[in-house]
Design a protein around this motif. Structure first.
Motif, PDB file in Angstrom:
ATOM      1  N   SER A   6       0.824  -1.210   0.000  1.00 40.93           N
ATOM      2  CA  SER A   6       0.000   0.000   0.000  1.00 40.93           C
ATOM      3  C   SER A   6       0.860   1.264   0.000  1.00 40.93           C
ATOM      4  CB  SER A   6      -0.941   0.010   1.207  1.00 40.93           C
ATOM      5  OG  SER A   6      -0.208   0.101   2.414  1.00 40.93           O
ATOM      6  N   GLU A   7       2.036   1.206   0.601  1.00 33.12           N
ATOM      7  CA  GLU A   7       2.946   2.354   0.626  1.00 33.12           C
ATOM      8  C   GLU A   7       3.818   2.394  -0.623  1.00 33.12           C
ATOM      9  OE1 GLU A   7       3.249   4.920   2.847  1.00 33.12           O
ATOM     10  OE2 GLU A   7       1.417   4.122   3.722  1.00 33.12           O
ATOM     11  N   GLY A   8       4.104   1.239  -1.208  1.00 32.74           N
ATOM     12  CA  GLY A   8       4.898   1.186  -2.424  1.00 32.74           C
ATOM     13  C   GLY A   8       6.395   1.321  -2.222  1.00 32.74           C
ATOM     14  N   HIS A   9       6.874   1.180  -0.995  1.00 31.11           N
ATOM     15  CA  HIS A   9       8.311   1.267  -0.766  1.00 31.11           C
ATOM     16  C   HIS A   9       8.699   0.485   0.480  1.00 31.11           C
ATOM     17  CE1 HIS A   9       8.361   3.863   2.802  1.00 31.11           C
ATOM     18  NE2 HIS A   9       7.313   4.460   2.281  1.00 31.11           N
ATOM     19  N   ALA A  10      10.001   0.271   0.611  1.00 34.56           N
ATOM     20  CA  ALA A  10      10.547  -0.419   1.783  1.00 34.56           C
ATOM     21  C   ALA A  10      11.728   0.389   2.330  1.00 34.56           C
ATOM     22  CB  ALA A  10      10.982  -1.826   1.398  1.00 34.56           C
ATOM     23  N   VAL A  11      11.575   1.701   2.327  1.00 36.97           N
ATOM     24  CA  VAL A  11      12.635   2.603   2.792  1.00 36.97           C
ATOM     25  C   VAL A  11      12.459   2.853   4.287  1.00 36.97           C
ATOM     26  CG1 VAL A  11      13.603   4.930   2.599  1.00 36.97           C
ATOM     27  CG2 VAL A  11      12.848   3.710   0.546  1.00 36.97           C
ATOM     28  N   ALA A  31      15.660  24.115  12.091  1.00 42.02           N
ATOM     29  CA  ALA A  31      16.100  25.511  11.976  1.00 42.02           C
ATOM     30  C   ALA A  31      17.351  25.622  11.111  1.00 42.02           C
ATOM     31  CB  ALA A  31      16.363  26.090  13.363  1.00 42.02           C
ATOM     32  N   ARG A  32      18.286  24.717  11.292  1.00 48.68           N
ATOM     33  CA  ARG A  32      19.543  24.779  10.537  1.00 48.68           C
ATOM     34  C   ARG A  32      19.362  24.383   9.077  1.00 48.68           C
ATOM     35  NH1 ARG A  32      24.253  22.176  14.071  1.00 48.68           N
ATOM     36  NH2 ARG A  32      25.438  22.917  12.268  1.00 48.68           N
ATOM     37  N   VAL A  33      18.383  23.503   8.803  1.00 45.27           N
ATOM     38  CA  VAL A  33      18.132  23.054   7.432  1.00 45.27           C
ATOM     39  C   VAL A  33      17.209  24.024   6.701  1.00 45.27           C
ATOM     40  CG1 VAL A  33      17.029  21.205   6.078  1.00 45.27           C
ATOM     41  CG2 VAL A  33      18.592  20.623   7.929  1.00 45.27           C
ATOM     42  N   GLY A  34      16.343  24.702   7.456  1.00 38.50           N
ATOM     43  CA  GLY A  34      15.423  25.643   6.839  1.00 38.50           C
ATOM     44  C   GLY A  34      14.109  25.024   6.413  1.00 38.50           C
ATOM     45  N   VAL A  35      13.665  24.014   7.140  1.00 35.81           N
ATOM     46  CA  VAL A  35      12.358  23.395   6.893  1.00 35.81           C
ATOM     47  C   VAL A  35      11.572  23.412   8.195  1.00 35.81           C
ATOM     48  CG1 VAL A  35      13.192  21.915   5.025  1.00 35.81           C
ATOM     49  CG2 VAL A  35      13.190  21.048   7.348  1.00 35.81           C
ATOM     50  N   THR A  36      10.296  23.126   8.110  1.00 35.61           N
ATOM     51  CA  THR A  36       9.483  23.144   9.319  1.00 35.61           C
ATOM     52  C   THR A  36       9.742  21.909  10.169  1.00 35.61           C
ATOM     53  OG1 THR A  36       7.588  21.979   8.367  1.00 35.61           O
ATOM     54  CG2 THR A  36       7.640  24.391   8.123  1.00 35.61           C
ATOM     55  N   ASN A  37       9.507  22.073  11.440  1.00 27.27           N
ATOM     56  CA  ASN A  37       9.625  20.963  12.373  1.00 27.27           C
ATOM     57  C   ASN A  37       8.666  19.839  11.982  1.00 27.27           C
ATOM     58  OD1 ASN A  37      11.074  20.166  14.616  1.00 27.27           O
ATOM     59  ND2 ASN A  37       9.509  20.815  16.051  1.00 27.27           N
ATOM     60  N   VAL A  38       7.479  20.214  11.546  1.00 23.57           N
ATOM     61  CA  VAL A  38       6.468  19.227  11.148  1.00 23.57           C
ATOM     62  C   VAL A  38       6.968  18.391   9.976  1.00 23.57           C
ATOM     63  CG1 VAL A  38       4.148  18.941  10.190  1.00 23.57           C
ATOM     64  CG2 VAL A  38       4.533  20.580  12.021  1.00 23.57           C
ATOM     65  N   GLY A  46       9.011   8.209   9.363  1.00 20.89           N
ATOM     66  CA  GLY A  46       8.802   7.280   8.251  1.00 20.89           C
ATOM     67  C   GLY A  46       7.493   7.466   7.510  1.00 20.89           C
ATOM     68  N   ARG A  47       6.864   8.624   7.661  1.00 20.03           N
ATOM     69  CA  ARG A  47       5.580   8.856   6.996  1.00 20.03           C
ATOM     70  C   ARG A  47       5.711   9.688   5.724  1.00 20.03           C
ATOM     71  NH1 ARG A  47       4.315  10.523  12.252  1.00 20.03           N
ATOM     72  NH2 ARG A  47       3.877  12.573  11.387  1.00 20.03           N
ATOM     73  N   ALA A  48       6.920  10.136   5.405  1.00 18.61           N
ATOM     74  CA  ALA A  48       7.121  10.954   4.206  1.00 18.61           C
ATOM     75  C   ALA A  48       6.987  10.092   2.960  1.00 18.61           C
ATOM     76  CB  ALA A  48       8.493  11.616   4.240  1.00 18.61           C
ATOM     77  N   LYS A  49       6.377  10.651   1.948  1.00 18.72           N
ATOM     78  CA  LYS A  49       6.240   9.949   0.674  1.00 18.72           C
ATOM     79  C   LYS A  49       7.349  10.341  -0.290  1.00 18.72           C
ATOM     80  CE  LYS A  49       1.400   8.977   1.061  1.00 18.72           C
ATOM     81  NZ  LYS A  49       1.555   7.730   1.724  1.00 18.72           N
ATOM     82  N   ALA A  50       8.030  11.445   0.003  1.00 16.72           N
ATOM     83  CA  ALA A  50       9.112  11.931  -0.859  1.00 16.72           C
ATOM     84  C   ALA A  50       9.973  12.909  -0.075  1.00 16.72           C
ATOM     85  CB  ALA A  50       8.532  12.637  -2.089  1.00 16.72           C
ATOM     86  N   ILE A  51      11.166  13.159  -0.595  1.00 19.42           N
ATOM     87  CA  ILE A  51      12.043  14.186  -0.040  1.00 19.42           C
ATOM     88  C   ILE A  51      12.776  14.833  -1.203  1.00 19.42           C
ATOM     89  CG2 ILE A  51      13.887  12.526   0.423  1.00 19.42           C
ATOM     90  CD1 ILE A  51      14.709  14.332   2.800  1.00 19.42           C
ATOM     91  N   ARG A  52      12.871  16.139  -1.171  1.00 24.02           N
ATOM     92  CA  ARG A  52      13.604  16.859  -2.215  1.00 24.02           C
ATOM     93  C   ARG A  52      15.101  16.636  -2.020  1.00 24.02           C
ATOM     94  NH1 ARG A  52      10.678  22.627  -3.216  1.00 24.02           N
ATOM     95  NH2 ARG A  52       8.579  21.777  -3.350  1.00 24.02           N
ATOM     96  N   PHE A  53      15.801  16.515  -3.130  1.00 22.31           N
ATOM     97  CA  PHE A  53      17.247  16.352  -3.047  1.00 22.31           C
ATOM     98  C   PHE A  53      17.889  17.542  -2.363  1.00 22.31           C
ATOM     99  CE2 PHE A  53      17.414  13.322  -6.887  1.00 22.31           C
ATOM    100  CZ  PHE A  53      17.306  12.218  -6.060  1.00 22.31           C
ATOM    101  N   SER A  54      17.350  18.734  -2.569  1.00 20.96           N
ATOM    102  CA  SER A  54      17.918  19.919  -1.927  1.00 20.96           C
ATOM    103  C   SER A  54      17.783  19.830  -0.406  1.00 20.96           C
ATOM    104  CB  SER A  54      17.266  21.195  -2.448  1.00 20.96           C
ATOM    105  OG  SER A  54      15.863  21.172  -2.229  1.00 20.96           O
ATOM    106  N   THR A  55      16.648  19.317   0.073  1.00 24.75           N
ATOM    107  CA  THR A  55      16.453  19.136   1.519  1.00 24.75           C
ATOM    108  C   THR A  55      17.379  18.056   2.041  1.00 24.75           C
ATOM    109  OG1 THR A  55      14.140  19.827   1.335  1.00 24.75           O
ATOM    110  CG2 THR A  55      14.764  18.603   3.320  1.00 24.75           C
ATOM    111  N   LEU A  56      17.481  16.955   1.321  1.00 25.27           N
ATOM    112  CA  LEU A  56      18.367  15.864   1.723  1.00 25.27           C
ATOM    113  C   LEU A  56      19.816  16.343   1.766  1.00 25.27           C
ATOM    114  CD1 LEU A  56      18.651  12.878   2.473  1.00 25.27           C
ATOM    115  CD2 LEU A  56      18.750  12.366   0.021  1.00 25.27           C
ATOM    116  N   THR A  57      20.204  17.151   0.803  1.00 24.85           N
ATOM    117  CA  THR A  57      21.562  17.698   0.778  1.00 24.85           C
ATOM    118  C   THR A  57      21.824  18.551   2.011  1.00 24.85           C
ATOM    119  OG1 THR A  57      21.629  17.692  -1.635  1.00 24.85           O
ATOM    120  CG2 THR A  57      23.148  19.192  -0.512  1.00 24.85           C
ATOM    121  N   ARG A  58      20.878  19.420   2.357  1.00 25.76           N
ATOM    122  CA  ARG A  58      21.063  20.282   3.527  1.00 25.76           C
ATOM    123  C   ARG A  58      21.113  19.462   4.811  1.00 25.76           C
ATOM    124  NH1 ARG A  58      17.164  23.435   0.706  1.00 25.76           N
ATOM    125  NH2 ARG A  58      15.622  23.015   2.321  1.00 25.76           N
TER     126      ARG A  58
END
Length: 76
Positions: A6-11, A31-38, A46-58
């Motif tokens: 149902s999730e389509g991944h095993a990450v 705060a250091r990455v520049g994204v929200t705490n939420v 483990g509830r994220a369906k995706a992550i931007r490469f720019s966020t992962l890089t930071r």
């Protein structure tokens, strides 16, 4: 984590372990990455369906790690 059709991944996300090793809170990382705490909480739990490469890089730069330290794919 076992592959969930149902999730389509095993990450699995290991952000909590990295934060603990670095002695850093999720709030500090957000705060250091520049994204929200939420948004980071969704990833950490483990509830994220995706992550931007720019966020992962930071995240990797702040935690001084590689993407493979944060994410792994579980085999069947």
């Amino acid at each position: 984590m076992v592959f969930d059709e149902s999730e389509g991944h095993a990450v699995t996300v290991h952000l909590d372990k990295l934060l603990e090793r670095r002695g850093m809170t999720l709030t500090e990382l957000a705060a250091r990455v520049g994204v929200t705490n939420v948004n980071l909480s969704v990833l950490k739990n483990g509830r994220a369906k995706a992550i931007r490469f720019s966020t992962l890089t930071r995240i990797c730069r702040v935690l001084e790690c590689q993407p493979g330290d944060i994410l792994t794919v579980q085999s069947d």
